[in-house]
Design an enzyme around this catalytic site. Structure first.
Site, PDB file in Angstrom:
ATOM      1  N   GLU A 251       0.824  -1.207   0.000  1.00 15.76           N
ATOM      2  CA  GLU A 251       0.000   0.000   0.000  1.00 15.76           C
ATOM      3  C   GLU A 251       0.858   1.257   0.000  1.00 15.76           C
ATOM      4  OE1 GLU A 251      -3.370   0.263   2.699  1.00 15.76           O
ATOM      5  OE2 GLU A 251      -3.081  -1.844   3.216  1.00 15.76           O
TER       6      GLU A 251
ATOM      7  N   CYS B 188      -4.008  -4.892   2.444  1.00 17.02           N
ATOM      8  CA  CYS B 188      -3.140  -5.769   3.236  1.00 17.02           C
ATOM      9  C   CYS B 188      -3.172  -7.216   2.774  1.00 17.02           C
ATOM     10  CB  CYS B 188      -3.522  -5.691   4.716  1.00 17.02           C
ATOM     11  SG  CYS B 188      -3.384  -4.035   5.425  1.00 17.02           S
TER      12      CYS B 188
ATOM     13  N   ARG C 299     -14.741   1.621  13.396  1.00 19.56           N
ATOM     14  CA  ARG C 299     -15.216   0.315  13.844  1.00 19.56           C
ATOM     15  C   ARG C 299     -15.870  -0.504  12.726  1.00 19.56           C
ATOM     16  NH1 ARG C 299     -15.022  -1.141  18.780  1.00 19.56           N
ATOM     17  NH2 ARG C 299     -16.707  -2.649  18.451  1.00 19.56           N
TER      18      ARG C 299
ATOM     19  N   THR D 225     -14.445  -1.511  10.247  1.00 23.38           N
ATOM     20  CA  THR D 225     -13.447  -2.521   9.901  1.00 23.38           C
ATOM     21  C   THR D 225     -13.628  -3.800  10.716  1.00 23.38           C
ATOM     22  OG1 THR D 225     -11.796  -0.945   9.119  1.00 23.38           O
ATOM     23  CG2 THR D 225     -10.958  -3.034   9.951  1.00 23.38           C
TER      24      THR D 225
ATOM     25  N   HIS E 159      -4.532 -12.072   9.580  1.00 20.66           N
ATOM     26  CA  HIS E 159      -3.943 -10.740   9.398  1.00 20.66           C
ATOM     27  C   HIS E 159      -4.032  -9.952  10.701  1.00 20.66           C
ATOM     28  CE1 HIS E 159      -2.984  -6.787   7.976  1.00 20.66           C
ATOM     29  NE2 HIS E 159      -4.227  -6.345   8.171  1.00 20.66           N
TER      30      HIS E 159
ATOM     31  N   LYS F 229     -10.610 -11.005  18.630  1.00 20.64           N
ATOM     32  CA  LYS F 229     -12.077 -10.871  18.593  1.00 20.64           C
ATOM     33  C   LYS F 229     -12.674 -11.904  17.636  1.00 20.64           C
ATOM     34  CE  LYS F 229     -15.776  -7.455  18.331  1.00 20.64           C
ATOM     35  NZ  LYS F 229     -16.229  -7.751  19.705  1.00 20.64           N
TER      36      LYS F 229
ATOM     37  N   ASN G 234       1.362  -2.943  12.783  1.00 19.97           N
ATOM     38  CA  ASN G 234       0.662  -3.432  11.601  1.00 19.97           C
ATOM     39  C   ASN G 234       1.514  -3.182  10.366  1.00 19.97           C
ATOM     40  OD1 ASN G 234      -1.103  -4.141   9.575  1.00 19.97           O
ATOM     41  ND2 ASN G 234      -2.588  -2.529   9.979  1.00 19.97           N
TER      42      ASN G 234
ATOM     43  N   SER H  12      -8.524  -4.503   3.322  1.00 19.08           N
ATOM     44  CA  SER H  12      -9.728  -3.680   3.275  1.00 19.08           C
ATOM     45  C   SER H  12     -10.169  -3.475   1.835  1.00 19.08           C
ATOM     46  CB  SER H  12      -9.462  -2.332   3.946  1.00 19.08           C
ATOM     47  OG  SER H  12      -9.274  -2.504   5.333  1.00 19.08           O
TER      48      SER H  12
END
Length: 527
Positions: free
Chosen positions: A92, A124, A211, A213, A246, A255, A299, A329
């Site tokens: 990127e 990514c 959020r 994402t 990732h 999560k 990241n 994304s």
């Protein structure tokens, strides 16, 4: 559909030397919060699971860090760079909007000219996308070996929460059929038009919906795993010895793991597939948490999954089943299933491990960080101006780099060229040779009054640049290794000039091949 017989024959990573603790950035950006500041720091540390991040130095960019990762991968593979028939580079943060990372790397490590080249989009996910494309080319019989790279110097607006995580690093994988360390058993994709994060043309930093994402990430990671299991009816998460997703932070993989412990798994309508996707808390502790390299690197965008996968392979044994699920994304995800092979034992020790790079570091002050970020986000209008250690070296072996100095336009060309790219330039090309492994003769810090001295001028005086070291580390007689670095810009829209710099011996000192095998580890441009 089985991909058996094609696999990873070598891998390598690169993580920059300079690091900063995330807490330092949070304290600087959130200092107006007063009594709430400690709560914010606690949320970043224990909620987002961010500890520190790697930063590309003044002489580094996506091309240079991709080059070192690729060199490591080729060395582990034990092949000549000229045997590689295709290179993909996912990123990127391309140094050139037009002009590829992949071709720079191919030239810098000596692949020759008969090579398919592609820089990939996919945010990514693009590093692992490249792995899938290379796998297909080998299975088709078009090429014997291919190289897939993920490399990024992640960008974020100052003060945006994204700034706390964005780091720098690269991962590279040589793919082929000969002596694999891990076979690629299958790859499954999942994608949709889900614009949770984007960067418009000429914008220096990305924008995002925060959020949003979380939903995009979870739905695509889970969707890719479900597709993999749909293609392989006997496969389940319980069978995998190591799993990595990732890592934009530690929070999102964890999560998603917690979602996979629930009785009802969202986004999966087929109950039989959902049952095979379920994780236990013990699975998460043993199979996922050990590979959260985001805690050490931040990241690294397109490199994230490749670096964590390399970390898994560093510790794997033959027969291990490995699952890597990348995400980008926009949104895209690939679920890739590997089986570790006997070849991994023979190739250990040829290149530094992920942990070796993690431990090789210096922690910088917030003021130094601010300066790095200022330079990254500004359009440089003049020549590159950086603090520099310079000096002289002498060779310790016969291998060498060659580059050209154009005396007409004062451009540095690496690899060496016979003629300047500017057809109107009539300057003489001065070819310089630099040892791959060197011994330090002299060193000094460039004084402030000479800060505008170009690296072209220093190279013309037979001086070299030292990187990744403090002055006290550079003592006469110390062994050094040459690395490819960014040496200058031509203003805001001219060429970026690359060449050779030296750092304290690292890779050569670590590489120990237990059972030596005839292999070409030096690019052809090394004399």
């Amino acid at each position: 559909m089985s991909h058996r017989g094609v696999g990873i024959v070598g891998y390598g990573v690169y993580i920059p030397w300079e690091r900063i603790e995330t807490e330092k950035i949070v304290r600087e950006r959130e200092r107006k919060r007063g009594k709430e500041l400690e709560k914010v720091i606690e949320k970043v540390r224990h909620g987002l699971l961010l500890r520190e991040k790697a930063l590309a130095g003044h002489t580094e960019d996506t091309i240079t860090i991709a080059t070192e990762a690729a060199e490591n991968a080729v060395r582990m593979a034990g092949i000549s760079p000229e045997e590689i028939g295709s290179v993909t580079a996912g990123s990127e943060s391309k140094p050139y909007a037009v002009g590829t990372i992949a071709r720079h790397v191919a030239s810098f490590i000596g692949m020759g000219q008969n090579v398919f080249i592609a820089d990939l989009e996919g945010a990514c996910n693009s590093g692992m996308q490249g792995l899938g494309f290379i796998d297909s080319e080998i299975r088709s019989g078009r090429i014997k070996y291919g190289l897939a790279i993920g490399s990024d110097v992640a960008q974020a607006e100052r003060g945006d929460p994204l700034e706390y995580s964005c780091g720098a690093g690269a991962g590279a994988f040589v793919v082929g059929r000969t002596d694999p360390i891990a076979t690629i058993e299958d790859i499954a994709a999942f994608s949709s038009l889900f614009m949770d994060f984007w960067r418009r043309d000429q914008a220096p930093v990305p924008k995002h919906f925060g959020r949003t994402t979380v939903e995009a990430y979870k739905s695509h990671i889970i969707g890719a795993i479900a597709n993999l299991f749909r293609r392989n009816p006997d496969l389940s998460l319980r069978e995998f010895d190591a799993i990595t997703f990732h890592q934009p932070s530690g929070y999102l993989p964890m999560k998603t793991c917690n979602t996979l412990t629930q009785d009802e798994i969202p986004y999966v309508e087929d109950k039989s597939i959902a049952d095979r996707m379920r994780l236990t808390e013990e699975d998460i502790e043993k199979k996922v948490k050990p590979w959260l390299r985001v805690l050490d690197t931040g990241n690294t965008y397109a490199a994230s999954t490749l670096i964590s996968l390399a970390s898994i392979f560093d510790h794997s044994k033959p027969g291990d089943q490995v699952l890597a699920v990348s995400y980008g994304s926009g949104a895209y995800a690939n679920a890739t299933w590997f089986e570790v092979q006997d070849g991994i034992e023979e190739k250990r020790g040829r290149t530094p491990t992920v942990e070796d790079y993690v431990k090789r570091k210096t922690t910088i002050r917030i003021e130094t960080y601010q300066d790095l970020i200022r330079v990254r986000l500004s359009r440089i209008k003049q020549r590159l101006e950086i603090p520099r250690f310079v000096g002289e070296v002498e060779p310790t072996n016969g291998r060498a780099f060659t580059l050209s100095l154009c005396q007409g336009c004062e451009r540095i060309y690496y690899p060496a060229r016979e003629k300047c790219l500017d057809s109107e330039c009539v300057g003489v090309m001065d070819v310089k040779t630099y040892p791959l492994i060197a011994r330090l003769k002299t060193v000094s810090k460039l004084p402030l009054k000479k800060r505008f001295t170009s690296n072209f001028e220093l190279l013309g005086q037979d001086k070299v640049l030292f990187v990744d070291a403090k002055l006290q580390d550079l003592k006469p007689g110390a062994k050094l290794e040459g690395v490819v670095r960014r040496l200058d810009y031509e203003g805001k829209d001219g060429l970026i000039m690359y060449g050779v710099a030296y750092r304290p011996l690292f890779r050569e000192a670590l590489a120990q091949v237990a059972r030596p095998k005839a292999m070409t580890v030096a690019p052809p441009q090394y004399a």
